[in-house]
Design an enzyme around this catalytic site. Structure first.
Site, PDB file in Angstrom:
ATOM      1  N   GLY A  34       0.847  -0.773  -0.134  1.00 11.62           N
ATOM      2  CA  GLY A  34       0.158  -0.166   0.033  1.00 11.62           C
ATOM      3  C   GLY A  34       0.870   1.373   0.039  1.00 11.62           C
ATOM      4  O   GLY A  34       0.233   2.686  -0.655  1.00 11.62           O
ATOM      5  N   GLY A 115      -4.226  -4.719   1.852  1.00 17.27           N
ATOM      6  CA  GLY A 115      -4.253  -6.067   1.578  1.00 17.27           C
ATOM      7  C   GLY A 115      -5.785  -6.551   2.212  1.00 17.27           C
ATOM      8  O   GLY A 115      -5.004  -6.264   2.925  1.00 17.27           O
ATOM      9  N   GLY A 180      17.259   0.567  23.290  1.00 17.59           N
ATOM     10  CA  GLY A 180      17.852  -0.043  22.214  1.00 17.59           C
ATOM     11  C   GLY A 180      18.475   0.347  21.226  1.00 17.59           C
ATOM     12  O   GLY A 180      18.807   1.222  21.433  1.00 17.59           O
ATOM     13  N   ILE A 182      17.003   1.045  18.774  1.00 17.82           N
ATOM     14  CA  ILE A 182      16.394   2.626  17.646  1.00 17.82           C
ATOM     15  C   ILE A 182      17.022   3.455  18.265  1.00 17.82           C
ATOM     16  O   ILE A 182      17.633   4.622  17.712  1.00 17.82           O
ATOM     17  CB  ILE A 182      14.680   2.624  17.488  1.00 17.82           C
ATOM     18  CG1 ILE A 182      14.884   1.508  16.754  1.00 17.82           C
ATOM     19  CG2 ILE A 182      14.635   3.721  17.355  1.00 17.82           C
ATOM     20  CD1 ILE A 182      13.277   1.323  16.218  1.00 17.82           C
ATOM     21  N   HIS A 443      46.885  -9.940   6.963  1.00 16.08           N
ATOM     22  CA  HIS A 443      46.617  -9.009   7.654  1.00 16.08           C
ATOM     23  C   HIS A 443      47.707  -8.079   6.835  1.00 16.08           C
ATOM     24  O   HIS A 443      48.321  -7.894   5.755  1.00 16.08           O
ATOM     25  CB  HIS A 443      47.931  -9.760   8.477  1.00 16.08           C
ATOM     26  CG  HIS A 443      49.591  -8.495   9.341  1.00 16.08           C
ATOM     27  ND1 HIS A 443      49.009  -8.287   9.965  1.00 16.08           N
ATOM     28  CD2 HIS A 443      50.128  -7.893   9.060  1.00 16.08           C
ATOM     29  CE1 HIS A 443      49.717  -7.000  10.985  1.00 16.08           C
ATOM     30  NE2 HIS A 443      50.486  -7.143  10.122  1.00 16.08           N
TER      31      HIS A 443
HETATM   32  P1  NAI Z   1      14.146  -2.349  21.762  1.00 19.08           P
HETATM   33  O1  NAI Z   1      12.936  -3.143  22.361  1.00 19.08           O
HETATM   34  O2  NAI Z   1      15.206  -2.345  21.935  1.00 19.08           O
HETATM   35  O3  NAI Z   1      14.665  -1.928  23.139  1.00 19.08           O
HETATM   36  C1  NAI Z   1      13.760  -0.446  24.226  1.00 19.08           C
HETATM   37  C2  NAI Z   1      13.449  -0.101  25.332  1.00 19.08           C
HETATM   38  O4  NAI Z   1      12.619   1.188  26.077  1.00 19.08           O
HETATM   39  C3  NAI Z   1      14.167  -1.262  26.508  1.00 19.08           C
HETATM   40  O5  NAI Z   1      15.425  -1.061  26.536  1.00 19.08           O
HETATM   41  C4  NAI Z   1      12.964  -0.961  27.369  1.00 19.08           C
HETATM   42  O6  NAI Z   1      13.942  -1.393  28.655  1.00 19.08           O
HETATM   43  C5  NAI Z   1      13.310   0.334  27.208  1.00 19.08           C
HETATM   44  N1  NAI Z   1      11.484   0.826  28.184  1.00 19.08           N
HETATM   45  C6  NAI Z   1      10.148   0.558  27.466  1.00 19.08           C
HETATM   46  N2  NAI Z   1       9.521   1.449  28.112  1.00 19.08           N
HETATM   47  C7  NAI Z   1       9.910   2.148  28.908  1.00 19.08           C
HETATM   48  C8  NAI Z   1       9.989   3.578  29.986  1.00 19.08           C
HETATM   49  N3  NAI Z   1       8.006   3.574  30.169  1.00 19.08           N
HETATM   50  N4  NAI Z   1      10.660   4.242  30.395  1.00 19.08           N
HETATM   51  C9  NAI Z   1      11.786   3.832  30.254  1.00 19.08           C
HETATM   52  N5  NAI Z   1      12.533   3.092  28.898  1.00 19.08           N
HETATM   53  C10 NAI Z   1      11.789   2.368  28.804  1.00 19.08           C
HETATM   54  O7  NAI Z   1      12.937  -1.334  20.902  1.00 19.08           O
HETATM   55  P2  NAI Z   1      13.281  -0.147  19.577  1.00 19.08           P
HETATM   56  O8  NAI Z   1      14.609  -0.010  19.956  1.00 19.08           O
HETATM   57  O9  NAI Z   1      12.205   0.724  19.927  1.00 19.08           O
HETATM   58  O10 NAI Z   1      13.684  -0.977  18.558  1.00 19.08           O
HETATM   59  C11 NAI Z   1      12.337  -1.987  18.800  1.00 19.08           C
HETATM   60  C12 NAI Z   1      12.754  -2.988  17.053  1.00 19.08           C
HETATM   61  O11 NAI Z   1      13.948  -2.956  16.220  1.00 19.08           O
HETATM   62  C13 NAI Z   1      14.055  -4.381  17.994  1.00 19.08           C
HETATM   63  O12 NAI Z   1      13.614  -5.363  18.203  1.00 19.08           O
HETATM   64  C14 NAI Z   1      15.037  -4.416  17.212  1.00 19.08           C
HETATM   65  O13 NAI Z   1      16.028  -4.956  17.237  1.00 19.08           O
HETATM   66  C15 NAI Z   1      14.882  -3.107  15.841  1.00 19.08           C
HETATM   67  N6  NAI Z   1      15.530  -2.721  15.200  1.00 19.08           N
HETATM   68  C16 NAI Z   1      16.510  -3.336  14.872  1.00 19.08           C
HETATM   69  C17 NAI Z   1      17.645  -2.551  14.445  1.00 19.08           C
HETATM   70  C18 NAI Z   1      19.007  -3.382  14.046  1.00 19.08           C
HETATM   71  O14 NAI Z   1      18.980  -4.184  13.732  1.00 19.08           O
HETATM   72  N7  NAI Z   1      19.987  -2.594  14.237  1.00 19.08           N
HETATM   73  C19 NAI Z   1      17.661  -1.553  13.967  1.00 19.08           C
HETATM   74  C20 NAI Z   1      16.220  -0.875  14.477  1.00 19.08           C
HETATM   75  C21 NAI Z   1      15.145  -1.160  15.264  1.00 19.08           C
END
Ligand code: NAI
Length: 464
Positions: A34, A115, A180, A182, A443
């Site tokens: 979409g 979809g 985390g 992001i 190396h």
């Molecule tokens: P995340 O799950 O990695 O981290 C979220 C964080 O927020 C945690 O540490 C949690 O304890 C904290 N949190 C939750 N509620 C809170 C609150 N009320 N106050 C303070 N802290 C709090 O989530 P994120 O970074 O948003 O990423 C989402 C998804 O996207 C993940 O599954 C990640 O693996 C994926 N992603 C992967 C990337 C990569 O592989 N390089 C890049 C961007 C995203």
């Protein structure tokens, strides 16, 4: 109305890869999308644009911090934010157009629109209903609300990762909620561009689930780069007024309520499966309590002929995990044997230095009571890293104490996201640390640090 062997819903890395593999296997395939462009969250508002900004801001960091040391004198570049966003948008375009080309090359029809599945074997897009012997749902994920908190994302002052990739100007200050992936990737971008970045995290450690030693080293390096951390703090609310937003949070150690203010608040507290509008309820498709689509070992849902892959099912929300599932589901539909080794899925954080891991962490091995040994090697002992001012960090390999079989690896350092893959391949082959240690490594390369860590699992590294 057309008849297809497979219709894939969603064109993110899971969906478009599934569609291409289906077509390669001789199945008549269409993909529903979409958005204006193919590629889903990853290509349009996720992995790809964030990598462009990480790359550009890292170049600035190098110019500001390391150029003079190498004899490259002169004024550091200044930031033309508009041009940086143009570069980012062009990076998106060249990638999304690439998928369009691959669709044409593989004779995959792009069904433009959102979809839904009125019944098994049918996919509705706009007013048209198409027949599909098989359907693969690859509808991805969306930003999840901050649990138990009063936070409204307006994508202006209070932004998700999507808004953070499109800010009209570089903010003076930013609060990132959630340490985390992001939060730390985008927090790094703005910190390098001069923004005062404060990360507020609920837990006591950053990047939940990562090896503890890496967590500590990573946080220390990010602090050195200027990011500030408020740990053990649960965000309660975010209130935007004018050009500012105020974050109220409770410190877990003493329950005290605190506030902090910034120009921009980035909400990065996780994502949740996105399945809105597909009609899954009416179809009777079973879901998990976390809103994921339930699948069997062959990615088939509880309704025959309907498969699901990627962020909308269980497992890490990673583009490459979705891609692997997409290929495997296509193989299953084509009557072949599809397989994903969930024990060997690498995870990478594209900050500088990069952080990468695969397999089990030391904490997990301890909890399991598994006898293991650790081989660790610092990039300080790596000639190439020292020459490139990239000697922060280390490679850590965890291997079975008796058999020497590699159980996990954790890298913080230059090109960690690329280095991890030789260990992934080794793990796929059930290799021992000694197999890596006995493999000749060119190396001078960063990859020698991997070999040295493998040597450290045995008689010891050479350069430490
Ligand atoms: P995340 O799950 O990695 O981290 C979220 C964080 O927020 C945690 O540490 C949690 O304890 C904290 N949190 C939750 N509620 C809170 C609150 N009320 N106050 C303070 N802290 C709090 O989530 P994120 O970074 O948003 O990423 C989402 C998804 O996207 C993940 O599954 C990640 O693996 C994926 N992603 C992967 C990337 C990569 O592989 N390089 C890049 C961007 C995203």
């Amino acid at each position: 109305m057309a008849q297809y062997d497979v219709i894939v819903i969603g064109s993110g890395p899971g969906g478009y890869v599934a569609a291409i593999r289906c077509a390669q296997l001789g199945l008549k395939t269409a993909c529903v999308e979409g958005r204006e462009t193919l590629g889903g969250t990853c290509l349009n508002v996720g992995c790809i644009p964030s990598k462009a900004l990480l790359h550009a801001s890292h170049q600035l960091h190098e110019a500001e911090h390391n150029f003079a040391k190498m004899g490259l004198k002169g004024k550091s570049p200044s930031v033309d934010w508009k041009q940086m966003l143009t570069y980012k948008n062009e990076t998106i375009e060249v990638n999304t157009k690439g998928i369009e080309f691959l669709f044409k090359k593989n004779k995959i029809d792009w069904l433009k629109g959102w979809g839904s599945i009125p019944e098994a074997g049918k996919v509705k897009v706009g007013d048209e209903v198409h027949d599909a012997k098989n359907i693969i749902i690859a509808s991805g994920s969306e930003v999840s609300p901050v649990p138990g908190a009063d936070v409204t994302v307006d994508e202006k002052t209070v932004v998700s990762s999507t808004g953070a990739l499109e800010l009209p100007k570089i903010p003076k200050s930013m609060i990132v909620i959630g340490a985390g992936v992001i939060g730390l990737e985008l927090g790094s971008v703005y910190s390098r561009l001069g923004t005062d970045v404060q990360v507020i995290e609920y837990l006591d450690a950053i990047t939940p689930g990562m090896d503890g030693e890496v967590q500590k080293a990573f946080q220390k390096l990010l602090k050195k780069q200027g990011l500030k951390f408020t740990m053990g703090a649960a965000v309660q609310s975010v209130k935007a007024s004018g050009n500012k937003a105020t974050v109220t949070y409770k410190l877990r150690k003493d329950d005290s309520e605190q506030t902090a203010e910034a120009d921009i608040v980035l909400v990065a507290t996780g994502r949740r499966p996105y399945t809105d509008g597909l009609g899954l309820n009416a179809l009777g498709i079973e879901m998990t309590q976390r809103g994921q689509i339930k699948t069997d070992a062959e990615w088939q849902t509880s309704v025959k002929g309907i498969y699901a892959i990627g962020d909308c099912i269980d497992g890490p929300m990673l583009a490459h995990k979705a891609e692997d599932e997409g290929m495997a589901a296509a193989e299953v539909i084509a009557g072949k044997h599809g397989h994903v080794n969930y024990g060997v899925i690498p995870a990478v954080i594209y900050t500088h230095p990069e952080v990468a891991s695969v397999g089990q962490t030391e904490e997990q091995l301890k909890e399991e009571g598994r006898a293991y040994k650790t081989g660790k090697f610092s990039f300080m002992g790596n000639g190439r890293a020292k020459a490139n001012f990239a000697a922060d960090g280390f490679v850590k390999i965890l291997a079975d104490k008796e058999t020497d079989r590699i159980l996990g690896a954790h890298i913080i350092g230059p090109m960690a996201g690329d280095l991890i893959h030789e260990i992934c391949v080794a793990m796929e082959f059930g290799a021992a640390a000694e197999d890596l240690a006995l493999t000749c490594h060119a190396h001078p390369t960063y990859s020698e640090a991997v070999r040295e860590a493998a040597l450290a699992c045995g008689d010891g590294p050479i350069h430490m």
